[in-house]
Write an enzyme that holds these catalytic residues in place. Structure first.
Site, PDB file in Angstrom:
ATOM      1  N   HIS A   1       0.818  -1.222   0.000  1.00  0.00           N
ATOM      2  CA  HIS A   1       0.000   0.000   0.000  1.00  0.00           C
ATOM      3  C   HIS A   1       0.850   1.269   0.000  1.00  0.00           C
ATOM      4  O   HIS A   1       0.328   2.357  -0.205  1.00  0.00           O
ATOM      5  CB  HIS A   1      -0.934  -0.003   1.218  1.00  0.00           C
ATOM      6  CG  HIS A   1      -2.034  -1.019   1.106  1.00  0.00           C
ATOM      7  ND1 HIS A   1      -3.349  -0.686   0.876  1.00  0.00           N
ATOM      8  CD2 HIS A   1      -2.003  -2.367   1.163  1.00  0.00           C
ATOM      9  CE1 HIS A   1      -4.078  -1.779   0.815  1.00  0.00           C
ATOM     10  NE2 HIS A   1      -3.281  -2.823   0.995  1.00  0.00           N
TER      11      HIS A   1
ATOM     12  N   ASP B   1       3.371   9.348  -0.797  1.00  0.00           N
ATOM     13  CA  ASP B   1       2.192   8.578  -0.382  1.00  0.00           C
ATOM     14  C   ASP B   1       1.959   7.450  -1.373  1.00  0.00           C
ATOM     15  O   ASP B   1       2.126   7.653  -2.577  1.00  0.00           O
ATOM     16  CB  ASP B   1       0.959   9.485  -0.339  1.00  0.00           C
ATOM     17  CG  ASP B   1       0.009   9.104   0.786  1.00  0.00           C
ATOM     18  OD1 ASP B   1      -0.099   7.904   1.094  1.00  0.00           O
ATOM     19  OD2 ASP B   1      -0.627  10.009   1.361  1.00  0.00           O
TER      20      ASP B   1
END
Ligand code: ADP
Ligand code: G6P
Length: 540
Positions: free
Chosen positions: A157, A365
């Protein structure tokens, strides 16, 4: 009975009622699981004097959640240690915050082995296993060591960083070798997948077999990029709901005659919060006429408090928000409203909708789901503007946002100024394009693409040609055999029992096993952590 088993460190039982939940992984899996009536299995968030492998089980909104306690040493070496003091900062390009300690790695390997041993008795022939995120990289290898021959996939992720950075990690080859025990390894963006390929080519003398396969350590693994999305349909429902509307009304009343800029992030140094505050401060400094016209609401619930760097950033942000307010506030206006609380998701939807600008400026991110939630919450007739960091994985798909370099307060200030004065036609044009992608590349599309590739029914996605790859990420048709048998959902009380009993609950007089999809009866199992037990501020 063939099933799909999904594994992650954190577990967040889906409630279906818009309840709070922080962290993109938990959010996405919760949404993905709900449709399957599956089982979510992992760390309870609690500690026990000794690891016992005892499972706690509950059913929430049709999803079975099974969790296991860890020892204190496991939490400090595995979760606070290797996962959040070593891998997280390194993979977010914060080598300065990265701590290497042999005990962290030992704890990390130990917990992965314990998870494997707890999970092993539950695995049946033909089950598909899907493991999530940086906490659990070695889990596939541990399962293989226990004789598991099922297809196992892994999804990261967070970013996969440049190979020079990975190579600074002691025993990095051991970590990467573990990834070659999976059948499929997925990344958020083509950039992160390519960075992994570069590592394999340059650090371990591996080879690219074809567009979707890498070979190293004598093994071949499939790789692909699978950009995660939000549950767009659920979000649309929530925005139209009573609580979202009430929150919208409250926010609108509190910001009357002013334009609100909103940021919503876990309190994490990767989110660029200090830089964001500095960018807003620059906007106020350079534009005196805007001073009473705007306010910035930053919602940032505290996160990972057992890690020093998180306590430090919290202290710095307290000081920075105080300084900006001290400098610019007036008797009836505070430029920065900074809150450290969790909110229900439907309340957040109302907050997003009341904002004229969504400010999402991480330094790095994996994806960033807040950017997608902000878009999904907007009023189509009068949408707000998204200002997005070029270093968010989402920037790859969301080119119609105002893209900024989060390191530059000037760029943030300029983008804010432009967003605040943008005309309706341009706002609608940008938002419509963004929203189309958010609706199309949603969490269901992500889940189905990964599961199909894992099942060997579909090749992983090919490398993208340009910065936008929404087309390649469009929803794939769902395999009939993987569709949920919603009629089989049932409610049950939370109950606690061991792994052996979970295999045959009827023998203990427990409710009958879930019947999942007619045909194959596939379900969904996840290994993770109980959100409810986390120490973070809760709503009064
Ligand atoms: P990360 O996974 O790194 O935290 P994402 O942006 O991908 O970042 O996901 C964050 C998720 O957590 C989003 O779904 C967001 O709505 C949720 N969230 C963030 N802050 C809060 C909060 N204060 N209250 C409730 N949910 C929150
Ligand atoms: C990111 C990570 C997830 C994690 C989440 C919240 O999204 O990729 O794995 O669950 O942050 O962090 P926490 O440490 O609270 O689980």
């Amino acid at each position: 009975m063939s099933r799909l088993i999904v594994v992650s460190n954190r577990v967040n039982p889906p409630s279906g009622k818009g309840d709070e939940s922080v962290g993109g992984l938990a959010m996405a899996l919760s949404a993905a699981l709900r449709a399957y009536s599956g089982l979510w299995f992992g760390w309870s968030g609690k500690t026990a004097p000794e690891f016992s492998g005892q499972l706690s089980m509950q059913i929430a909104d049709g999803v079975t959640v099974a969790t296991v306690d860890l020892e204190e040493a496991d939490v400090s070496e595995y979760y606070n240690g290797y996962a959040n003091k070593t891998l997280w900062p390194l993979f977010h390009y914060r080598q300065d915050l990265t701590a290497y300690d042999r005990s962290f790695n030992e704890g990390y390997q130990r917990v992965n082995r314990r998870f494997a041993e707890t999970l092993r008795p539950l695995i049946e022939e033909g089950d598909l296993i899907w493991i999530h995120d940086y906490h659990l990289i070695p889990l596939g290898r541990e399962l293989r060591a226990l004789g598991v021959e099922n297809r196992i996939g892994f999804f990261l992720h967070i970013p996969w960083p440049a190979h020079q950075l990975v190579a600074t990690l002691p025993r990095h080859k051991q970590l990467v070798e573990a990834l070659f025990d999976y059948d499929l390894v997925g990344f958020q963006t083509p950039e992160y997948r390519q960075a992994f390929e570069e590592y394999v080519l340059s650090e371990v003398d591996g080879a690219i077999v074809d567009e979707a396969r890498l070979r190293a350590f004598g093994k071949t693994v499939q790789v692909g990029d699978f950009p995660i999305g939000i549950d767009a349909a659920e979000f649309a429902q929530m925005v139209a709901g009573e609580r979202a509307e009430r929150t919208f009304g409250v926010m609108a009343a509190h910001t009357a005659f002013r334009k609100m800029i909103v940021g919503v992030d876990r309190l994490d140094y990767s989110k660029g919060l200090e830089e964001r505050f500095l960018g807003f401060e620059r906007l106020l400094a350079d534009n005196p006429h805007l001073r009473r016209e705007v306010l910035m609401l930053q919602i940032a619930p505290v996160s990972r408090e057992g890690v020093d760097s998180y306590q430090e950033i919290r202290a710095r942000l307290d000081a920075l928000s105080g300084r900006i307010n001290g400098e610019y506030a007036d008797i009836d206006w505070n430029p920065v409203r900074y809150v450290n609380r969790n909110y229900r998701r439907d309340e957040l939807a109302g907050v997003y909708r009341a904002a004229k600008v969504g400010l999402v400026t991480p330094m790095r991110d994996g994806m960033n789901l807040v950017a997608k939630e902000f878009v999904a919450a907007q009023d189509p007739d009068d949408p707000g503007v998204l200002v997005l960091s070029k270093f968010a994985g989402a920037a790859n798909q969301m080119g119609e946002a105002l893209i900024v370099n989060p390191n530059s307060p000037e760029e943030i200030a300029d983008a804010l100024k432009r967003a605040l004065s943008m005309g309706l036609a341009e706002r609608i044009r940008r938002w419509s394009a963004l929203n189309e992608g958010v609706q199309r590349d949603d969490v269901t599309a992500w889940r189905d693409a990964f599961v199909k590739a894992l099942a060997g029914e579909e090749e992983p996605r090919k490398p993208a040609e340009g910065p936008h790859y929404g087309e390649q990420a469009r929803p794939l048709s769902v395999d009939e055999r993987l569709l949920p048998d919603l009629g089989a959902e049932r409610e049950a009380d939370a109950r606690t029992f061991g792994a052996a009993a979970l295999r045959d609950p009827e023998a203990r007089g427990d409710p009958p096993p879930l019947r999942l999809s007619t045909g194959t009866g596939r379900g969904l199992q996840v290994l993770g952590r109980d959100q409810g037990t986390l120490a973070r501020p809760t709503r009064p």
